[in-house]
Design an enzyme around this catalytic site. Structure first.
Site, mmCIF file in Angstrom:
data_model
loop_
_atom_site.group_PDB
_atom_site.id
_atom_site.type_symbol
_atom_site.label_atom_id
_atom_site.label_comp_id
_atom_site.label_asym_id
_atom_site.label_seq_id
_atom_site.Cartn_x
_atom_site.Cartn_y
_atom_site.Cartn_z
ATOM 1 N N LYS A 1 0.824 -1.203 0.000
ATOM 2 C CA LYS A 1 0.000 0.000 0.000
ATOM 3 C C LYS A 1 0.861 1.257 0.000
ATOM 4 O O LYS A 1 0.555 2.239 -0.692
ATOM 5 C CB LYS A 1 -0.942 -0.021 1.206
ATOM 6 C CG LYS A 1 -2.029 -1.083 1.095
ATOM 7 C CD LYS A 1 -2.751 -1.319 2.400
ATOM 8 C CE LYS A 1 -3.756 -2.456 2.265
ATOM 9 N NZ LYS A 1 -4.387 -2.833 3.553
ATOM 10 N N GLN B 1 -3.820 -1.418 9.933
ATOM 11 C CA GLN B 1 -3.786 -2.748 9.320
ATOM 12 C C GLN B 1 -4.378 -3.761 10.291
ATOM 13 O O GLN B 1 -3.972 -3.858 11.439
ATOM 14 C CB GLN B 1 -2.351 -3.138 8.969
ATOM 15 C CG GLN B 1 -2.233 -4.483 8.274
ATOM 16 C CD GLN B 1 -2.947 -4.524 6.934
ATOM 17 O OE1 GLN B 1 -2.860 -3.589 6.158
ATOM 18 N NE2 GLN B 1 -3.645 -5.611 6.665
ATOM 19 N N ASP C 1 -10.275 4.038 5.189
ATOM 20 C CA ASP C 1 -10.480 2.596 5.041
ATOM 21 C C ASP C 1 -11.924 2.198 5.347
ATOM 22 O O ASP C 1 -12.309 1.043 5.194
ATOM 23 C CB ASP C 1 -9.516 1.841 5.964
ATOM 24 C CG ASP C 1 -9.287 0.399 5.532
ATOM 25 O OD1 ASP C 1 -9.529 0.079 4.348
ATOM 26 O OD2 ASP C 1 -8.873 -0.418 6.370
#
Length: 284
Positions: free
Chosen positions: A56, A100, A123
């Protein structure tokens, strides 16, 4: 059974989306003097998670998005993680935050997610993001569901009035993708580990979303001829939740693994990071 389905090329579409995000990032940097910035937070040293974060960050760099990485030890507590995310939320030079997941079992993941400021939740993992997405308001979609909708749109898949079946009910994939499909006037059925006679339900699907995290769970016997099959699973060995060989003989459109949903997830993340930066810098 020989393949008849047309492949939905997420990699090619993602490249186009990222190119557009890069152009917008460059223009925003020129106009404001600040590059969009995505902060990534990783707890522990899980190899797969570390690989995802590196990927990413590399994509960010190529798209003109600045990345800032915070690596925390595996023994980090919930309070410490919440503190880190709160600091990033308060930092005006950070425009998007990605935690994450999964984090360690000793951490309250939901408490950590909720420490992310809604305007930086690129996200789409907070309660706020889920609510705004579900009501069609101005917020950030969970990245994988958002990527799936972009893929369906690109291939002109009609959703209104269609029966969509979602296999999986996770907070960041199954549940939100169902709400996005509902917002497009599809009739949505959720299936999960306690669903009885799964195949009898999935065979009714005009659009089937596999998001359960079990390799090759769905086979040809689960597919209605002509259905659109989206495999959002990713398991060891580059295997999805759908048995591609048997399903592709029945589906009209199908995503490969890899190269289908995965690239679209990252493309959506980068796009939403640029969106977040544009809103925050405009407000500033």
């Amino acid at each position: 059974m020989s393949p008849t389905a047309r492949l939905m090329d997420g990699s090619a579409l993602a490249r186009s989306i990222v190119e557009q995000a890069a152009k917008r990032a460059t223009a925003l940097t020129r106009q404001t003097g600040q590059a969009p910035c995505l902060a990534t937070v990783l707890v522990g040293d899980d190899p797969a998670s570390a690989t995802y974060v590196r990927m990413k960050r590399a994509r960010c760099e190529k798209a003109g998005i600045r990345s800032r990485h915070i690596a925390l030890p595996a023994e980090t507590t919930t309070a410490e993680l919440v503190g880190t995310l709160t600091e990033l939320s308060d930092d005006p030079t950070v425009h998007g935050i990605l935690l994450q997941h999964p984090v360690g079992p000793h951490i309250d993941e939901r408490a950590a997610f909720e420490a992310i400021a809604p305007e930086k939740d690129v996200d789409g993992v907070t309660y706020h993001s889920f609510a705004t997405m579900s009501f069609g308001a101005d917020g950030f979609a969970s990245c994988t569901p958002g990527g799936i909708l972009r893929l369906l749109d690109h291939y002109d898949v009609e959703l209104a009035g269609k029966h969509a079946v979602v296999v999986g009910r996770s907070a960041i994939l199954g549940k939100p993708v169902g709400m996005l499909l509902l917002g497009r006037n599809a009739t949505v059925t959720y299936c999960h580990s306690r669903t009885a006679d799964l195949a009898s339900i999935t065979r009714q699907a005009d659009v089937l979303i596999a998001a359960v995290g079990r390799p090759r769970l769905l086979t040809g016997e689960h597919i209605k001829p002509g259905a659109v099959v989206i495999d959002a699973g990713y398991n060891p060995g580059n295997v999805g939740d759908v048995d591609f060989d048997s399903a592709s003989g029945l589906a009209s459109l199908i995503t490969p693994v890899p190269g289908g949903v995965g690239p679209m997830t990252i493309a959506t993340l980068l796009t939403q990071t640029v969106d977040a930066a544009a809103r925050q810098l405009k407000a500033a």
